[in-house]
Write a protein that holds these residues in place. Structure first.
Motif, PDB file in Angstrom:
ATOM      1  N   THR A 162       0.872  -1.241  -0.098  1.00  0.00           N
ATOM      2  CA  THR A 162      -0.038   0.022   0.049  1.00  0.00           C
ATOM      3  C   THR A 162       0.873   1.207   0.050  1.00  0.00           C
ATOM      4  N   SER A 163       1.851   1.320   0.754  1.00  0.00           N
ATOM      5  CA  SER A 163       2.907   2.560   0.869  1.00  0.00           C
ATOM      6  C   SER A 163       3.547   2.778  -0.444  1.00  0.00           C
ATOM      7  N   THR A 164       3.926   1.776  -0.876  1.00  0.00           N
ATOM      8  CA  THR A 164       4.642   1.692  -2.368  1.00  0.00           C
ATOM      9  C   THR A 164       3.656   2.212  -3.407  1.00  0.00           C
ATOM     10  N   ILE A 165       2.525   1.739  -3.448  1.00  0.00           N
ATOM     11  CA  ILE A 165       1.532   2.437  -4.492  1.00  0.00           C
ATOM     12  C   ILE A 165       1.306   3.883  -4.158  1.00  0.00           C
ATOM     13  N   ASN A 167       3.223   5.937  -2.733  1.00  0.00           N
ATOM     14  CA  ASN A 167       4.483   6.918  -3.222  1.00  0.00           C
ATOM     15  C   ASN A 167       4.442   7.254  -4.678  1.00  0.00           C
ATOM     16  N   ILE A 168       3.983   5.850  -5.241  1.00  0.00           N
ATOM     17  CA  ILE A 168       3.979   6.020  -6.754  1.00  0.00           C
ATOM     18  C   ILE A 168       3.066   7.078  -7.164  1.00  0.00           C
ATOM     19  N   ILE A 169       1.764   7.100  -6.650  1.00  0.00           N
ATOM     20  CA  ILE A 169       0.607   7.905  -6.832  1.00  0.00           C
ATOM     21  C   ILE A 169       1.185   9.318  -6.491  1.00  0.00           C
ATOM     22  N   ASN A 170       1.661   9.404  -5.181  1.00  0.00           N
ATOM     23  CA  ASN A 170       2.193  10.896  -4.940  1.00  0.00           C
ATOM     24  C   ASN A 170       2.958  11.478  -5.921  1.00  0.00           C
ATOM     25  N   SER A 171       3.875  10.820  -6.452  1.00  0.00           N
ATOM     26  CA  SER A 171       4.806  11.290  -7.541  1.00  0.00           C
ATOM     27  C   SER A 171       4.165  11.902  -8.749  1.00  0.00           C
ATOM     28  N   PHE A 172       2.793  11.539  -8.908  1.00  0.00           N
ATOM     29  CA  PHE A 172       2.084  11.950  -9.793  1.00  0.00           C
ATOM     30  C   PHE A 172       1.689  13.661  -9.820  1.00  0.00           C
ATOM     31  N   THR A 173       1.415  13.989  -8.429  1.00  0.00           N
ATOM     32  CA  THR A 173       1.401  15.272  -8.173  1.00  0.00           C
ATOM     33  C   THR A 173       2.339  16.448  -8.509  1.00  0.00           C
ATOM     34  N   VAL A 182      -5.307  13.186 -14.823  1.00  0.00           N
ATOM     35  CA  VAL A 182      -5.598  11.812 -15.757  1.00  0.00           C
ATOM     36  C   VAL A 182      -4.942  10.606 -14.906  1.00  0.00           C
ATOM     37  N   LEU A 183      -3.837  10.525 -14.590  1.00  0.00           N
ATOM     38  CA  LEU A 183      -2.978   9.653 -13.920  1.00  0.00           C
ATOM     39  C   LEU A 183      -3.602   9.308 -12.587  1.00  0.00           C
ATOM     40  N   ILE A 184      -3.800  10.240 -11.858  1.00  0.00           N
ATOM     41  CA  ILE A 184      -4.304   9.926 -10.706  1.00  0.00           C
ATOM     42  C   ILE A 184      -6.044   9.120 -10.713  1.00  0.00           C
ATOM     43  N   SER A 185      -6.793   9.793 -11.483  1.00  0.00           N
ATOM     44  CA  SER A 185      -8.090   9.055 -11.944  1.00  0.00           C
ATOM     45  C   SER A 185      -7.953   7.968 -12.353  1.00  0.00           C
ATOM     46  N   VAL A 186      -6.985   7.426 -13.233  1.00  0.00           N
ATOM     47  CA  VAL A 186      -6.800   6.112 -13.708  1.00  0.00           C
ATOM     48  C   VAL A 186      -6.297   5.339 -12.685  1.00  0.00           C
ATOM     49  N   ALA A 187      -5.413   5.772 -11.613  1.00  0.00           N
ATOM     50  CA  ALA A 187      -4.732   4.804 -10.521  1.00  0.00           C
ATOM     51  C   ALA A 187      -5.970   4.736  -9.527  1.00  0.00           C
ATOM     52  N   PHE A 188      -6.781   5.528  -9.119  1.00  0.00           N
ATOM     53  CA  PHE A 188      -7.649   5.362  -8.141  1.00  0.00           C
ATOM     54  C   PHE A 188      -9.074   4.445  -8.951  1.00  0.00           C
ATOM     55  N   SER A 189      -9.112   4.758 -10.087  1.00  0.00           N
ATOM     56  CA  SER A 189     -10.206   3.605 -10.773  1.00  0.00           C
ATOM     57  C   SER A 189      -9.707   2.273 -10.799  1.00  0.00           C
ATOM     58  N   ALA A 204      -3.077   8.561   3.539  1.00  0.00           N
ATOM     59  CA  ALA A 204      -1.624   8.237   3.686  1.00  0.00           C
ATOM     60  C   ALA A 204      -0.777   9.178   2.976  1.00  0.00           C
ATOM     61  N   ILE A 205      -1.132   9.652   1.781  1.00  0.00           N
ATOM     62  CA  ILE A 205      -0.485  10.532   0.995  1.00  0.00           C
ATOM     63  C   ILE A 205      -0.538  11.900   1.253  1.00  0.00           C
TER      64      ILE A 205
END
Length: 348
Positions: A162-165, A167-173, A182-189, A204-205
């Motif tokens: 969970t924490s690794t995922i 961190n990846i999503i946080n890098s999108f910001t 778009v990337l965050i929308s796809v990730a959470f979908s 967490a992020i």
């Protein structure tokens, strides 16, 4: 003596997923439907505070419910299924020990929940017929306490997923706003139909602003695709449950039919663009909800977006988009049949 039924790893995976999907729905749906309503009605009567507390607390039972239902998938005896439920809860991470006692903190790590449910079933079946008259005494100790302890030991390592995922999503910001949305929308979908908690990731992020808004829109995009597809092959109650927040009940479908991600990702891209153009805002605690309890839309309105634009972003674009995407991929390109949205309930 009845012949012992043998299961492959695939059998274990499918049955654990099916039990988990049903357990999540049972544990979370009451609060998803009624929690917000009861909280809003608290000023009109103290009974609503009690009702809000009850449906909220019911969520904490989710790991135990998952364990029991996974046991039922393997046709285990009622006592064995209940002990598996206890082991799953004890190893879930749904509670923490404090100086004041045990404190419930959530539904635990769903990946660890699934692992412990599967392990508890395996150990229970391994011990079947070997404990004799001491079964009632030893099974709760060996499976309940034993597997539960193993779950606590594996929890920190499993939680790294969970924490690794996160961190990846946080890098999108750090990316350009449109690309980020778009990337965050796809990730959470994708996450909302997986064992990973979107709510836990969002908090967490510490995602906020447009990122949190895009996350909630992504959850909604997945919801819309599942609702449109489900209505063709499932009973209305199943489709309604998905609309009200039970998207994770489709986790077995993701494993069995990975192509289900094609319409989900496509709709998330479309909806993410909409979130960017309308500038949908959110907070960490609302990022993983989507339209469940209207948490995402209400927060967007409170942060300055007009009601009309919120309706367009959260309802018009995702659901119209899901309908058009379904027509394209199902009727025209024939990438999938609606059977991939068929929900298979727990078998007794």
């Amino acid at each position: 003596m009845a012949e012992v039924e043998h299961y492959t790893f695939k059998d274990y995976l499918n049955k654990v997923l099916a039990g988990t999907a049903s357990g999540i729905v049972i544990g979370l749906i009451a609060n998803a439907i009624l929690g917000g309503i009861f909280k809003a009605l608290i000023p009109y009567g103290t009974i609503f505070a009690t009702l809000a507390m009850v449906v909220s607390t019911m969520q904490f039972l989710t790991p135990a419910l998952v364990g029991v239902l996974v046991g039922m998938q393997f046709k285990l005896k009622p006592m064995e299924s209940v002990i598996i439920g206890a082991a799953t809860f004890l190893g879930s991470g749904a509670y923490v020990a404090t100086d004041a006692g045990i404190m419930l903190v959530g539904i635990g790590d769903l990946v660890n929940v699934m692992l412990m449910a599967g392990l508890a079933v395996f150990v229970t079946r391994l011990l079947d017929g070997k404990l004799g008259s001491l079964t009632l005494i030893l099974l709760p100790i060996l499976v309940g306490a034993g597997v539960g302890t193993i779950g606590l030991l594996t929890l920190p390592y499993v939680s790294l997923v969970t924490s690794t995922i996160g961190n990846i999503i946080n890098s999108f910001t750090q990316l350009q706003p449109l690309v980020m949305a778009v990337l965050i929308s796809v990730a959470f979908s994708i996450l909302i139909i997986s064992p990973i908690s979107t709510v836990a990731i969002g908090i967490a992020i510490g995602i906020s602003g447009l990122g949190a808004g895009a996350a909630a829109i992504g959850v909604t995009a997945c919801t819309a695709v599942l609702v449109i597809g489900s209505r063709k092959v499932n009973q209305s109650g199943t489709t309604l449950a998905i609309l009200l927040g039970a998207m994770k009940m489709m986790m077995p479908n993701l494993v069995k039919y990975p192509r289900i991600l094609v319409p989900i990702i496509t709709n998330a891209i479309l909806s993410g663009i909409g979130a960017y153009l309308i500038n949908i805002q959110g907070l960490p605690q609302t990022a993983g909800f989507g339209i469940v309890g209207l948490v995402g839309p209400i927060q967007a309105v409170e942060m300055g977006t007009s009601v009309l634009m919120v309706i367009v972003a959260y309802f018009v674009i995702p659901f119209v988009g899901a309908l058009l995407i379904d027509l394209l991929f199902n009727k025209v390109l024939k990438i999938y049949e609606h059977e991939i949205f068929k929900f298979v309930p727990v078998k007794n």
